[in-house]
Design a protein around this motif. Structure first.
Motif, PDB file in Angstrom:
ATOM      1  N   GLU A   1      52.230  48.187   8.564  1.00 52.29           N
ATOM      2  CA  GLU A   1      52.189  49.343   9.455  1.00 52.29           C
ATOM      3  C   GLU A   1      50.769  49.578   9.938  1.00 52.29           C
ATOM      4  OE1 GLU A   1      54.262  52.866   8.307  1.00 52.29           O
ATOM      5  OE2 GLU A   1      55.766  51.777   7.117  1.00 52.29           O
TER       6      GLU A   1
ATOM      7  N   TRP B   1      49.132  52.291   9.509  1.00 53.09           N
ATOM      8  CA  TRP B   1      48.448  53.300   8.694  1.00 53.09           C
ATOM      9  C   TRP B   1      47.474  52.627   7.724  1.00 53.09           C
ATOM     10  CZ3 TRP B   1      48.964  57.251  11.378  1.00 53.09           C
ATOM     11  CH2 TRP B   1      50.171  57.624  11.960  1.00 53.09           C
ATOM     12  N   THR B   2      46.519  51.920   8.278  1.00 50.37           N
ATOM     13  CA  THR B   2      45.465  51.276   7.493  1.00 50.37           C
ATOM     14  C   THR B   2      44.126  51.649   8.114  1.00 50.37           C
ATOM     15  OG1 THR B   2      45.463  49.278   8.866  1.00 50.37           O
ATOM     16  CG2 THR B   2      46.999  49.323   6.996  1.00 50.37           C
TER      17      THR B   2
ATOM     18  N   GLY C   1      44.082  50.269  11.555  1.00 48.19           N
ATOM     19  CA  GLY C   1      45.041  50.816  12.505  1.00 48.19           C
ATOM     20  C   GLY C   1      45.700  49.723  13.329  1.00 48.19           C
TER      21      GLY C   1
ATOM     22  N   GLN D   1      48.409  56.936  16.745  1.00 48.67           N
ATOM     23  CA  GLN D   1      47.545  56.774  15.572  1.00 48.67           C
ATOM     24  C   GLN D   1      46.961  58.152  15.251  1.00 48.67           C
ATOM     25  OE1 GLN D   1      47.363  53.827  14.039  1.00 48.67           O
ATOM     26  NE2 GLN D   1      46.043  54.562  12.386  1.00 48.67           N
TER      27      GLN D   1
ATOM     28  N   ASN E   1      45.414  59.501  12.862  1.00 52.71           N
ATOM     29  CA  ASN E   1      44.102  59.644  12.233  1.00 52.71           C
ATOM     30  C   ASN E   1      42.967  59.147  13.130  1.00 52.71           C
ATOM     31  OD1 ASN E   1      44.669  56.946  12.122  1.00 52.71           O
ATOM     32  ND2 ASN E   1      44.403  56.714   9.907  1.00 52.71           N
TER      33      ASN E   1
END
Length: 449
Positions: A133, A135-136, A139, A188, A190
């Motif tokens: 995904e 969510w790292t 991104g 995204q 974040n």
């Protein structure tokens, strides 16, 4: 001589509403490859998810069951083995298909790691499982060994093409079912840029003015009940759409992300042609749920309005005759219908536990006796995202926020009010409609459980 079973290629995008396709009537967005699938297949004009949130909807796609049946969403117990055992990949693998997933699996209670009761469930379902995904820390922008950056959507395209080539060389004659789950066009959250697209799409929509969303006037938002005005949906609206400049910037970014997915689908279709796979590969295109893009003064999903539950859905069966190409079906199609559809296309039995209906009868130009209503729900336990359930018929929508005191209800006449601008629940002229749909919701809720 019996025809060989078809290959199945299932594309699933993340947070893409039904109207973000050229073939769905959007005059701005550029999706020529997905439009080509619709022109050669069947597009479902009235397709919906039954739970507008990633985890629950993806569990429903996998198992052909509703959230109230499989009981899985974020922060719940793992998805029970009774449902992974009947899932479409598990059934196909047991029948001799080579099965794979590339991209976002999304059946995770908190994070990326799958939340499955059976620790062997992934192996039972998939020969190839490449779950990732955005969510790292990286991104969508993934640093490559040579120092360059490649967008996650392009990486998903690369991996899909590699699967197809490897399958053709190493597993000739074995049918495959590959689920390709793009992370795009999910924002995204974040990253202050919100929507991050491949550089190839930089030039698109630069001078385009995206139309304002429906029911976006501040007066409409002010008349919503207090508990809806204070949801996470409003917080995310503030981050994405609070000014006209933010709205235009983020909508252009969203459109570019969708066009990036479309370009990669074109790459994949080209590879299939090169490998002579196109003539026996059924292609399905859908999204996990819809989105508010500033509509109603909100962003994201979760509520049961049309913007959140409407999804794109296209099925292309290359074996169909010319009379059954380019069809548009008006029937109510659901995400829970995909698993039984895949299994029927593969000539396999569908478990009695599945609640969805195979869409195969709708792939031909003929009249079919079909559902007239469906139950929808959102049960994620979070204080700033209110739970709700409802019924959507061909004309009416009933929603109730059942944990509010008192219960808050909404009633919409979709024929005369398709954007759900006027809540009729408090209008005595519609009290009989309200009572009837309230009872129907009770009944369908019990049946789903």
């Amino acid at each position: 001589m019996k025809a060989p079973p078809p290959n199945i290629l299932f594309f699933l995008t993340d947070n893409q509403r039904n109207d973000l396709l050229g073939c769905a009537g959007n005059p701005i967005i550029k999706t020529p490859n997905i439009d080509r699938l619709a022109a050669s297949g069947v597009r479902f004009e009235n397709a919906f998810c039954t739970s507008p949130i990633c985890a629950a909807s993806r569990a429903s796609y996998l198992t052909g069951t509703s959230e109230k049946r499989h009981r899985f969403t974020f922060l719940t117990s793992p998805l029970q083995s009774a449902y992974t055992d009947i899932s479409y990949p598990a059934t196909l693998k047991m029948a001799g298909y080579r099965t794979g997933l590339i991209g976002k699996f999304g059946i995770a209670t908190n994070g990326i790691v799958p939340s499955l009761q059976d620790e062997d469930a992934v192996e039972k379902m998939f020969d190839v499982f490449d779950n990732y995904e955005h969510w790292t820390e990286e991104g969508y922008e993934i640093r490559q060994p040579d120092g360059s950056v490649r967008h996650l959507t392009d990486i998903t395209g690369d991996k899909t093409i590699n699967f197809l080539r490897t399958h053709q060389s190493d597993h000739p004659g074995q049918p495959f079912c590959l689920s390709v789950s793009f992370n795009a066009p999910h924002a995204q959250d974040n990253d202050p840029r919100c929507y991050i697209w491949p550089a190839t799409e930089d030039h698109l929509y630069a001078e385009t003015q995206i139309p304002e969303p429906f029911n976006a006037h501040p007066d409409f938002f002010r008349q919503l009940p207090k508990f809806l005005r204070e949801t996470e949906s409003r917080v995310r609206w503030q981050k994405r759409y609070a000014t006209s400049e933010d709205y235009q910037r983020n909508m252009r970014g969203l459109y570019r992300m969708v066009s990036g997915v479309d370009r990669n689908i074109g790459r994949i279709l080209g590879t299939m042609d090169q490998l002579s796979l196109s003539n026996n590969t059924v292609i399905i295109f859908a999204s996990d749920h819809g989105m508010y893009y500033g509509d109603r003064g909100l962003s994201d999903c979760w509520q049961l309005n049309e913007q959140s539950i409407r999804i794109p859905l296209i099925i292309l069966d290359p074996r169909a005759d010319e009379n059954n190409r380019g069809l548009i079906r008006e029937e109510l199609a659901l995400n829970i219908d995909i698993a039984p559809t895949i299994l029927e296309l593969a000539n396999l039995n569908v478990s009695d536990k599945m609640q969805g209906k195979s869409l195969v009868p709708l792939l031909e130009k003929k009249k079919v006796d079909w559902r007239k209503a469906f139950f929808c729900e959102h049960r994620f336990h979070r204080a700033d995202i209110p739970k709700s359930e409802g019924v959507r018929t061909q004309r009416w929508k009933y929603i109730r926020y059942y944990e509010q005191q008192p219960v808050y209800e909404e009633l919409y006449d979709l024929r005369n009010d398709p954007h759900e601008s006027f809540n009729l629940a408090g209008d005595h002229r519609f009290s009989n409609h309200l009572k009837r749909l309230r009872r129907r919701c009770d009944k369908m809720s019990a049946e789903c459980a």
